[in-house]
Motif scaffolding. Structure first.
Motif, short mmCIF file in Angstrom:
data_model
loop_
_atom_site.label_atom_id
_atom_site.label_comp_id
_atom_site.label_asym_id
_atom_site.label_seq_id
_atom_site.Cartn_x
_atom_site.Cartn_y
_atom_site.Cartn_z
N LEU A 190 0.33 -0.78 -0.09
CA LEU A 190 -0.16 -0.01 -0.22
C LEU A 190 0.83 1.26 -0.31
CD1 LEU A 190 -2.66 1.31 0.03
CD2 LEU A 190 -2.14 1.61 2.35
N MET A 191 0.76 2.10 -1.08
CA MET A 191 1.66 3.20 -1.10
C MET A 191 1.46 4.36 -0.91
SD MET A 191 4.06 1.75 -2.49
CE MET A 191 5.79 2.30 -3.04
N ARG A 192 0.50 4.30 0.24
CA ARG A 192 0.35 5.56 0.48
C ARG A 192 0.22 5.77 2.81
NH1 ARG A 192 -1.58 8.61 -3.01
NH2 ARG A 192 -1.95 7.65 -4.68
N LEU A 193 0.44 7.06 2.88
CA LEU A 193 0.73 7.08 4.38
C LEU A 193 -0.71 6.83 5.32
CD1 LEU A 193 3.30 9.38 5.80
CD2 LEU A 193 3.02 6.75 5.90
N LEU A 194 -0.75 5.73 6.14
CA LEU A 194 -2.83 6.01 6.01
C LEU A 194 -2.90 6.86 7.99
CD1 LEU A 194 -2.79 1.24 7.37
CD2 LEU A 194 -3.89 3.39 5.32
N PRO A 195 -3.79 7.74 7.69
CA PRO A 195 -3.76 9.05 9.00
C PRO A 195 -3.52 8.52 10.17
CG PRO A 195 -6.34 8.69 7.68
CD PRO A 195 -5.49 8.04 6.53
N ALA A 196 -3.24 8.92 11.40
CA ALA A 196 -3.00 8.50 12.61
C ALA A 196 -4.41 8.72 12.83
CB ALA A 196 -1.99 9.54 13.61
N SER A 197 -5.36 9.11 13.37
CA SER A 197 -6.72 8.29 13.17
C SER A 197 -6.63 6.59 13.38
CB SER A 197 -7.98 8.77 13.40
OG SER A 197 -7.92 9.11 11.29
N LEU A 198 -6.63 6.75 11.74
CA LEU A 198 -6.85 4.82 11.30
C LEU A 198 -6.29 4.18 11.38
CD1 LEU A 198 -8.77 3.10 10.16
CD2 LEU A 198 -6.97 3.77 7.97
N VAL A 199 -4.27 4.48 12.18
CA VAL A 199 -3.70 3.39 12.21
C VAL A 199 -3.37 3.64 14.32
CG1 VAL A 199 -0.70 3.90 13.10
CG2 VAL A 199 -1.40 4.79 11.21
N ASP A 200 -3.88 4.68 14.49
CA ASP A 200 -3.96 4.18 16.86
C ASP A 200 -5.68 3.66 16.26
OD1 ASP A 200 -2.74 6.14 16.83
OD2 ASP A 200 -3.65 7.51 17.16
N GLU A 201 -6.57 3.91 15.57
CA GLU A 201 -7.42 2.15 15.87
C GLU A 201 -6.95 1.09 15.82
OE1 GLU A 201 -10.47 3.20 12.99
OE2 GLU A 201 -11.94 1.08 14.07
N TRP A 202 -6.27 0.81 15.25
CA TRP A 202 -5.61 -1.01 14.74
C TRP A 202 -4.83 -1.23 15.12
CZ3 TRP A 202 -9.12 -3.98 12.32
CH2 TRP A 202 -10.28 -3.32 12.10
N ALA A 203 -3.89 -0.77 15.71
CA ALA A 203 -2.35 -0.62 16.50
C ALA A 203 -2.32 -1.10 18.19
CB ALA A 203 -1.53 0.77 16.92
N PRO A 204 -1.72 -2.03 18.28
CA PRO A 204 -0.72 -2.78 17.50
C PRO A 204 -0.97 -4.01 16.18
CG PRO A 204 -0.28 -3.68 19.03
CD PRO A 204 -1.89 -3.54 18.83
N ARG A 205 -2.60 -4.16 15.35
CA ARG A 205 -2.81 -5.30 14.77
C ARG A 205 -2.72 -4.79 12.81
NH1 ARG A 205 -8.59 -6.42 15.57
NH2 ARG A 205 -8.39 -4.26 16.20
N ILE A 206 -1.80 -3.90 13.16
CA ILE A 206 -1.78 -3.57 11.43
C ILE A 206 -0.25 -4.00 11.18
CG2 ILE A 206 -1.40 -1.27 12.66
CD1 ILE A 206 -2.42 -0.16 9.55
N ILE A 207 0.15 -4.53 10.52
CA ILE A 207 1.86 -4.75 9.81
C ILE A 207 1.89 -4.39 8.41
CG2 ILE A 207 1.89 -5.89 11.96
CD1 ILE A 207 2.05 -8.75 9.54
N ASN A 208 3.23 -4.06 7.67
CA ASN A 208 3.64 -3.70 7.15
C ASN A 208 5.05 -3.91 5.73
OD1 ASN A 208 4.11 -2.09 4.27
ND2 ASN A 208 5.11 -0.30 5.56
#
Ligand code: GAR
Length: 201
Positions: A88-106
């Motif tokens: 995925l070649m886009r940075l995610l907004p902080a709100s989305l990262v905060d919702e899923w972290a740490p269950r989001i990997i790259n």
């Protein structure tokens, strides 16, 4: 069984490898949805495996926040245990990262923290290094700056160009990604623990 949503932008060759791995009856995770920020070629892999997909076209939204809000709404429909960014070649907004972290990997085609960003392979070549690599990380609000879950070195050959080097890195990425997803699914790898600050630092 760990449920996984995968987000892509491109050809999705790493997605295809994960789909193939997850197709094995003894693999402890299954892919339940694939999303993209454009009409990515890789969406056809989802179709071939009978996995539902969705597209949230970047250019239809006035801001990263609004694009991310729609992406988040789509992810919540599937409510996966884990989100995998696989090209995925886009940075995610902080709100989305905060919702899923740490269950989001790259996955990233360099040996982080070396050469973060959108051009990890090109930047390694430009720097003239003898070795680069592949990494799988937890996503945080920086650019490829999250905790490293797995990484491996890949040599740079004298006549490499960006394409040949990237094509040699990708099989390593695939192997690392599949192994990380497997270890998360079995509980061998605890994302919350892996995301704790290192007490030594
Ligand atoms: C992969 O090498 C992935 O690490 C990279 O895009 C490629 C996607 O390949 N991602 C980044 O560079 C993110 N910064 P694919 O579409 O063939 O799987």
């Amino acid at each position: 069984m760990l449920t996984v949503a995968v987000l892509i932008s491109g050809t999705g060759s790493n997605l295809r490898a994960l789909l193939e791995a997850a197709d094995a009856p003894d693999f402890p995770a299954r892919i339940i949805a694939v999303g993209a920020d454009r009409q990515a070629d890789g969406l056809e892999h989802a179709e071939n495996f009978g996995i539902p997909s969705f597209t949230v076209p970047w250019e239809r939204f006035p801001s990263r926040e609004e694009w991310g809000a729609e992406l988040g709404a789509q992810l919540r429909v599937w409510n996966p245990d884990l989100v995998v960014l696989s090209g995925l070649m886009r940075l995610l907004p902080a709100s989305l990262v905060d919702e899923w972290a740490p269950r989001i990997i790259n996955t990233h085609p360099a040996y982080l923290p070396e050469f973060p960003g959108a051009h990890g392979v090109r930047d390694a070549l430009a720097a003239g290094v003898a070795r680069t690599g592949a990494s799988v990380i937890v996503v945080d609000n920086g650019v490829d700056s999250g905790p490293i879950l797995a990484q491996e070195r890949v040599p740079v050959l004298p006549d490499d160009d960006e394409h040949t080097l990237h094509e040699r890195i990708k099989p390593v990425e695939r192997r690392l990604l599949i192994d990380v997803v497997r270890r998360i699914a079995t509980g061998e790898l605890d994302l919350a623990a892996a995301s704790q600050p290192d007490p030594q630092e």
